[in-house]
Design a protein around this motif. Structure first.
Motif, PDB file in Angstrom:
ATOM      1  N   ARG A  66      27.035  58.890  27.475  1.00 39.60           N
ATOM      2  CA  ARG A  66      27.836  57.952  28.253  1.00 39.60           C
ATOM      3  C   ARG A  66      27.064  56.657  28.520  1.00 39.60           C
ATOM      4  O   ARG A  66      27.656  55.571  28.526  1.00 39.60           O
ATOM      5  N   ILE A  67      25.776  56.762  28.724  1.00 40.22           N
ATOM      6  CA  ILE A  67      24.975  55.528  28.844  1.00 40.22           C
ATOM      7  C   ILE A  67      24.979  54.789  27.508  1.00 40.22           C
ATOM      8  O   ILE A  67      25.153  53.564  27.459  1.00 40.22           O
ATOM      9  N   SER A  68      24.847  55.534  26.430  1.00 36.14           N
ATOM     10  CA  SER A  68      24.952  54.903  25.103  1.00 36.14           C
ATOM     11  C   SER A  68      26.293  54.207  24.943  1.00 36.14           C
ATOM     12  O   SER A  68      26.372  53.100  24.393  1.00 36.14           O
ATOM     13  N   ALA A  69      27.347  54.858  25.396  1.00 36.81           N
ATOM     14  CA  ALA A  69      28.686  54.287  25.227  1.00 36.81           C
ATOM     15  C   ALA A  69      28.830  52.977  25.974  1.00 36.81           C
ATOM     16  O   ALA A  69      29.394  52.002  25.459  1.00 36.81           O
ATOM     17  N   ALA A  70      28.297  52.923  27.192  1.00 38.20           N
ATOM     18  CA  ALA A  70      28.392  51.681  27.962  1.00 38.20           C
ATOM     19  C   ALA A  70      27.615  50.561  27.267  1.00 38.20           C
ATOM     20  O   ALA A  70      28.076  49.422  27.197  1.00 38.20           O
ATOM     21  N   ILE A  71      26.436  50.885  26.761  1.00 37.28           N
ATOM     22  CA  ILE A  71      25.578  49.848  26.175  1.00 37.28           C
ATOM     23  C   ILE A  71      26.084  49.404  24.813  1.00 37.28           C
ATOM     24  O   ILE A  71      26.019  48.213  24.476  1.00 37.28           O
ATOM     25  N   THR A  72      26.589  50.342  24.012  1.00 40.77           N
ATOM     26  CA  THR A  72      26.976  49.983  22.644  1.00 40.77           C
ATOM     27  C   THR A  72      28.417  49.490  22.539  1.00 40.77           C
ATOM     28  O   THR A  72      28.831  49.072  21.460  1.00 40.77           O
ATOM     29  N   ALA A  73      29.161  49.535  23.636  1.00 40.97           N
ATOM     30  CA  ALA A  73      30.552  49.073  23.566  1.00 40.97           C
ATOM     31  C   ALA A  73      30.596  47.599  23.165  1.00 40.97           C
ATOM     32  O   ALA A  73      29.765  46.810  23.618  1.00 40.97           O
ATOM     33  N   PRO A  74      31.553  47.233  22.312  1.00 40.44           N
ATOM     34  CA  PRO A  74      31.676  45.812  21.950  1.00 40.44           C
ATOM     35  C   PRO A  74      31.824  44.961  23.219  1.00 40.44           C
ATOM     36  O   PRO A  74      32.535  45.338  24.146  1.00 40.44           O
ATOM     37  N   GLY A  75      31.122  43.849  23.245  1.00 41.83           N
ATOM     38  CA  GLY A  75      31.226  42.959  24.399  1.00 41.83           C
ATOM     39  C   GLY A  75      30.309  43.316  25.542  1.00 41.83           C
ATOM     40  O   GLY A  75      30.354  42.667  26.588  1.00 41.83           O
ATOM     41  N   SER A  76      29.442  44.333  25.384  1.00 44.42           N
ATOM     42  CA  SER A  76      28.555  44.728  26.485  1.00 44.42           C
ATOM     43  C   SER A  76      27.436  43.714  26.694  1.00 44.42           C
ATOM     44  O   SER A  76      26.773  43.721  27.726  1.00 44.42           O
ATOM     45  N   GLY A  77      27.202  42.894  25.679  1.00 41.53           N
ATOM     46  CA  GLY A  77      26.099  41.948  25.766  1.00 41.53           C
ATOM     47  C   GLY A  77      24.784  42.490  25.249  1.00 41.53           C
ATOM     48  O   GLY A  77      23.784  41.769  25.218  1.00 41.53           O
ATOM     49  N   ALA A  78      24.768  43.756  24.833  1.00 46.64           N
ATOM     50  CA  ALA A  78      23.520  44.344  24.331  1.00 46.64           C
ATOM     51  C   ALA A  78      23.308  43.964  22.871  1.00 46.64           C
ATOM     52  O   ALA A  78      24.254  43.857  22.100  1.00 46.64           O
ATOM     53  N   SER A  79      22.057  43.786  22.494  1.00 49.03           N
ATOM     54  CA  SER A  79      21.713  43.544  21.093  1.00 49.03           C
ATOM     55  C   SER A  79      22.031  44.791  20.271  1.00 49.03           C
ATOM     56  O   SER A  79      21.844  45.916  20.724  1.00 49.03           O
ATOM     57  N   GLN A  80      22.480  44.563  19.041  1.00 43.43           N
ATOM     58  CA  GLN A  80      22.693  45.688  18.135  1.00 43.43           C
ATOM     59  C   GLN A  80      21.377  46.243  17.599  1.00 43.43           C
ATOM     60  O   GLN A  80      21.355  47.259  16.925  1.00 43.43           O
TER      61      GLN A  80
END
Lengths: 480, 480
Positions: free
Chosen positions: B170-184
């Motif tokens: 679930r933490i992965s899901a929040a971070i990897t969601a499109p538009g999260s602002g996290a680098s790929q």
């Protein structure tokens, strides 16, 4: 006292000269070229012998080591140290590597973690001022573990320390530069500290050029640390895990484990991911010519560095105001970092107080001093210190530099006292002298060691360049 | 075989049902409220007994554990494992914690690192498909170390595994969601894996609610991992250090070390720093109702998951085309991730080949299979596999889902063969069956264990819910 500790007067160690601040993006044309940070760092490391270091860099490596040992021995008394070491013993069991100021012997990686953690526990350590990195802890703690398993001379040790700190601070500089794209929430010592520790440990372990670059990569892959840990014991855990991570990176590299050779600068590497707009040339421009170690400062007060100018101003006013009971109102004008990092008011724990501008300004006014006793539980509960916080306002003045603050105190009789701090104590312009560092060392180390042991350890630290066995510091500084 | 291993037919373990994909930002109103991720995670963990887990989640926890043990035992044969374990022994010395598929006994944290590293070394492990997290390694490795020092039943172990994986994904899901602002460029298993490992380890160590939250915070503060490690041994180091970090976080928390209670979600915490635009509600929405473990899949081929649809298509064509010598040209249409992550062509090392779309598509066409032998040095040097790569083009088709690919092969005689893969093998729609997992287990484990030991270990894994001592798996799977 072992025979290599010759009685040289510590005051002979020269004090550094401030150098120009490193500027960002002045060389943007070259940032389009291949940055090759890892290989340039390796070239710098392997190409720099102890004798190649400028005398001021040599002496600064000793000064920062003296300050670090002081903080580590003193921090060994804290609840943070007790809890962390108990946890490590539960996990790994005992080992043979000493921990400064403690009786326990730990596994090498755990000892690196513990020695760095204690040095950070009082937030009394060093600060690379332009990046707010606390660079010495991760590097020194990692290589003090290495120096227990192979004989390392004092000069080899200090050379590795200076090189590790240099690489660490330059990575910090690239990431923390305005416009780099990095979040201000990164606790930069955790991010860059493991890389500096890996570099230094790899050198002392006899790494090849390729192994050195692998160690940098394995450390960069572990780069982490969040400022959300501030105000808790974990503020000391972030630099501490950087020490452990750097040592592990170097040891795996020496065993033939491999890693890409551009994990700092390459595709999906540390800089592109953390700080996509960073100028990578900051990391190698004038490397070996300009030394970031000369931008490192030692704290006179055990709290966040950004609080220090306000403490200076409050101590100045305390000397003039008489009893703080007469104070009706306090106004602080501060640099933005002071409120961004140390915004807490009326803290309830010692760890929150470490990062509370309001607590320390009030304590300095109430007590006329700002030492460990002003950060303890009694000081936090002191009604007068709490009263002063409640009549205190702070606001950011964009015209102030990070080492500056203005304090304005109104007394009940209508008198207004001003203090305008333009160069805080412990800044590059007003550095801690060797005598002040020795006094800080004695104050901190006396919490854990006899006066005789303190003297022996302090002298051994100042004389480290003459030592044949730097690991001796770990054994002298530990409790038997 | 110990007495608790009852001869239940492994085929009775039910296969999960695919669940709806978790959507992002559907509940944005609640994201303005206090997210309280850490405390909600604790409530979920403490409120969820083994018997509260849906049967499909229980059985999936067994299936992912079977797959993980297979990968760890098999990966123990690799040069990556040799180097890492040698480095850990140099650093920490030997300990008492077993490593699957190895003779060495290590310190608990080093064993957690090693057991996770081997399980990732062949990139043959599991994948939480919507986030490309490989969730089981960090969690299982950390708690297998815990289970050596205190008796943990199979159900306690699997409950902790399921909860740790749930929080991690679930933490992965929040971070990897499109538009999260996290680098790929974040290697997400390293970022979230330590948090899942800390949660699971804290549960098995008997943490209080506060200690559990501290463990999450100490793990979040160490969250790290860069995709720049791909293509080297370090691809397995990132999940591995997450296992170590999670265990250390839990052990420090249990010893009274403290941390802020919102290091994941609070000011300067993991989400604000890494993914400032993330929707934190993703982490707790329907927690305990929807299970991300049911979105986890097991690899049929030992390479990057995003390559798998192309392999399926190439295997399909290989069955129809006869000798690959007749192939003149190959066109691949793939999902964007396949080229973003696995862009390498004509790799020269086994580790580069693990993340080379071109190598694996060519190997599948040339050999008609895609197992460990298709990823070894001989396969990488195979002239026919290299020839096929050189006549292969790949392009992104935005209309394709991540489990889809199209392969078009032109033969010398002008024939054109098509394969359109709409649901790759090992996807949620076409999951690996228990029999396929057992076959994969036997294939991998036979590299290190006798046939009899493989059978015993496999049966013990399938029967883990009946076991009184989950730590037994570590001892059965290690070499004596």
């Amino acid at each position: 006292m072992s025979e290599e500790l010759l009685p040289i007067d510590s005051t002979e160690v020269p004090v550094f000269r401030p150098r120009k601040a490193m500027t960002n993006k002045t060389n943007s044309a070259s940032s389009d070229a291949e940055p090759a940070i890892s290989s340039r760092s390796a070239e710098f490391a392997f190409g720099t012998r102890w004798d190649d270091l400028p005398k001021v860099v040599q002496s600064e490596s000793v000064r920062t080591f003296v300050n670090w040992v002081a903080c580590a021995v003193g921090g060994a008394r804290t609840a943070s140290a007790d809890a962390a070491i108990n946890g490590l013993l539960r996990m790994s069991g005992a080992g043979t590597t000493p921990v400064l100021g403690r009786r326990e012997r730990l596994q090498a990686a755990d000892a690196a973690l513990a020695n760095c953690l204690t040095s950070a526990a009082d937030t009394f350590d060093d600060t690379h001022l332009s990046t707010i990195t606390h660079p010495t802890g991760p590097v020194a703690a990692a290589i003090l573990s290495v120096a227990q398993t192979r004989q390392v001379s004092g000069q080899e040790f200090l050379r590795a320390l200076a090189i590790g700190i240099e690489i660490e601070c330059r990575i910090s500089a690239a990431i923390t530069a305005p416009g780099s794209g990095a979040s201000q929430g990164w606790y930069i010592t955790g991010v860059s500290g493991g890389i500096g520790a890996a570099a230094a440990a790899a050198l002392l372990l006899g790494a090849s050029h390729a192994e050195f670059i692998t160690a940098l990569g394995l450390a960069a892959s572990q780069a982490a640390g969040l400022r959300a840990t501030h105000g808790s014991m974990a503020v000391a855990f972030v630099p501490a895990f950087a020490a452990r991570n750097g040592l592990a990176a170097a040891q795996l590299a020496m065993a033939g484990f491999t890693c890409g050779d551009k994990v700092i600068e390459g595709r999906n590497g540390l800089l592109p991911v953390l700080a996509p707009d960073a100028d990578p040339t900051v990391i190698y421009r004038d490397l070996g010519i300009q030394f970031e170690l000369l931008g490192n400062a030692y704290k006179p007060y055990p709290c966040g560095i950004v609080i220090h100018p306000s403490i200076d101003g409050c101590l100045d006013i305390a000397r003039r105001a008489g009893s703080s009971n007469a104070i009706a109102q306090i106004e602080l004008d501060v640099h933005a970092d002071a409120l961004f990092l140390c915004w807490r008011k009326l803290p309830t724990t010692e760890l929150e107080a470490q990062v509370s501008l309001f607590h320390w300004a009030a304590a300095a006014l109430a007590r006329g001093q700002a030492g460990l006793d002003e950060g303890n539980a009694a000081a936090i509960a002191d009604p007068e210190i709490r009263r002063l916080q409640s009549v205190m306002n702070a606001k950011v003045d964009p015209a102030l530099a990070s080492g500056q603050a203005r304090v304005r105190v109104s007394l009940n009789d209508g008198t207004v006292l001003h203090s305008n701090v333009t160069q805080t104590t412990g800044s590059l312009e007003r550095p801690m002298t060797n005598e002040e560092l020795s006094a800080k060392f004695r104050l901190l180390a006396s919490h854990r060691l006899s006066d005789e042991s303190v003297d022996t350890l302090l002298q051994s630290c100042w004389l480290l360049p003459e030592s044949l066995d730097a690991g001796n510091i770990g054994r002298l500084g530990a409790l038997s």
